[in-house]
Design a protein around this motif. Structure first.
Motif, mmCIF file in Angstrom:
data_model
loop_
_atom_site.group_PDB
_atom_site.id
_atom_site.type_symbol
_atom_site.label_atom_id
_atom_site.label_comp_id
_atom_site.label_asym_id
_atom_site.label_seq_id
_atom_site.Cartn_x
_atom_site.Cartn_y
_atom_site.Cartn_z
ATOM 1 N N LEU A 1 0.816 -1.217 0.000
ATOM 2 C CA LEU A 1 0.000 0.000 0.000
ATOM 3 C C LEU A 1 0.852 1.270 0.000
ATOM 4 C CD1 LEU A 1 -2.812 1.286 0.062
ATOM 5 C CD2 LEU A 1 -2.729 1.130 2.558
ATOM 6 N N ASP A 2 1.797 1.369 0.921
ATOM 7 C CA ASP A 2 2.637 2.576 0.976
ATOM 8 C C ASP A 2 3.451 2.756 -0.302
ATOM 9 O OD1 ASP A 2 1.757 3.460 3.443
ATOM 10 O OD2 ASP A 2 3.341 2.427 4.554
ATOM 11 N N ILE B 1 1.029 4.244 -2.913
ATOM 12 C CA ILE B 1 0.685 5.636 -2.615
ATOM 13 C C ILE B 1 1.889 6.539 -2.879
ATOM 14 C CG2 ILE B 1 0.073 7.258 -0.780
ATOM 15 C CD1 ILE B 1 -1.635 4.972 0.444
ATOM 16 N N ARG C 1 -3.266 11.497 -1.332
ATOM 17 C CA ARG C 1 -2.983 10.363 -0.443
ATOM 18 C C ARG C 1 -4.285 9.689 -0.014
ATOM 19 N NH1 ARG C 1 0.766 8.098 2.576
ATOM 20 N NH2 ARG C 1 2.371 9.639 2.163
ATOM 21 N N CYS D 1 -5.923 7.872 -3.061
ATOM 22 C CA CYS D 1 -5.185 6.644 -3.392
ATOM 23 C C CYS D 1 -5.425 5.565 -2.343
ATOM 24 C CB CYS D 1 -3.694 6.929 -3.517
ATOM 25 S SG CYS D 1 -3.257 7.863 -4.981
ATOM 26 N N GLU D 2 -5.343 5.942 -1.090
ATOM 27 C CA GLU D 2 -5.520 4.957 -0.031
ATOM 28 C C GLU D 2 -6.906 4.324 -0.084
ATOM 29 O OE1 GLU D 2 -5.400 4.638 4.819
ATOM 30 O OE2 GLU D 2 -4.043 6.039 3.830
ATOM 31 N N GLU D 3 -7.927 5.131 -0.241
ATOM 32 C CA GLU D 3 -9.292 4.595 -0.278
ATOM 33 C C GLU D 3 -9.493 3.678 -1.490
ATOM 34 O OE1 GLU D 3 -11.381 4.672 2.117
ATOM 35 O OE2 GLU D 3 -10.413 6.200 3.342
ATOM 36 N N VAL E 1 -7.159 0.402 -1.013
ATOM 37 C CA VAL E 1 -7.622 -0.498 0.048
ATOM 38 C C VAL E 1 -8.866 -1.254 -0.403
ATOM 39 C CG1 VAL E 1 -8.639 -0.578 2.370
ATOM 40 C CG2 VAL E 1 -6.528 0.702 1.974
#
Length: 146
Positions: free
Chosen positions: A16-17, A20, A42, A45-47, A50
């Protein structure tokens, strides 16, 4: 315009990191270093990632991949993010927004991340082609570079 090569990695939380930071580093490298823009990107991208990690491949025996393409158009003042996976078909545009007027105890679980994406980006496109989900998110950067 800068057309950046894509990043393709297994769809795991471990990556994930990396995913992102791929996007954020491309934006920073284009002299668009604005903390508000980076914060919003950020979150988006995270939403999106995930959701893909947790749901796209849930019916598969093995982990699938996510491909990310980040294009920055300086003349048009926009960033276009493309997320590609070969998981279960899921059209973000057909997902009903949560009723935020209801008390937390009465709301259905899920959907808040999609709502957040919709509230941050300027345009969302989705299509399925050759067994792949293709999610395209466009964010104007005009207010961040003027």
């Amino acid at each position: 315009m800068i057309n950046v090569t894509s990043l393709k990695v297994p769809a795991t939380m471990k990556n994930l990191d990396l995913m992102i930071n791929y996007v954020l580093d491309k934006v920073k490298g284009f002299d668009l270093y604005d903390s508000t823009l980076l914060y919003k990107l950020r979150i988006v991208c995270e939403e999106a990632l995930v959701n893909i990690i947790n749901y796209a491949y849930q019916d598969f025996d093995k982990v699938g991949d996510i491909e990310i393409i980040c294009n920055i158009y300086s003349q048009d003042k926009k960033i276009i993010l493309k997320f590609i996976d070969e998981g279960i078909a899921f059209n973000i545009l057909e997902y009903q927004d949560p009723d935020l007027t209801l008390p937390l105890s009465e709301r259905k679980a899920g959907g808040l991340g999609i709502y957040i994406i919709k509230s941050i980006v300027d345009k969302i496109e989705y299509y399925r082609e050759d067994g792949k989900n293709i999610l395209i998110l466009t964010k104007s950067i005009a207010t961040f570079i003027e």
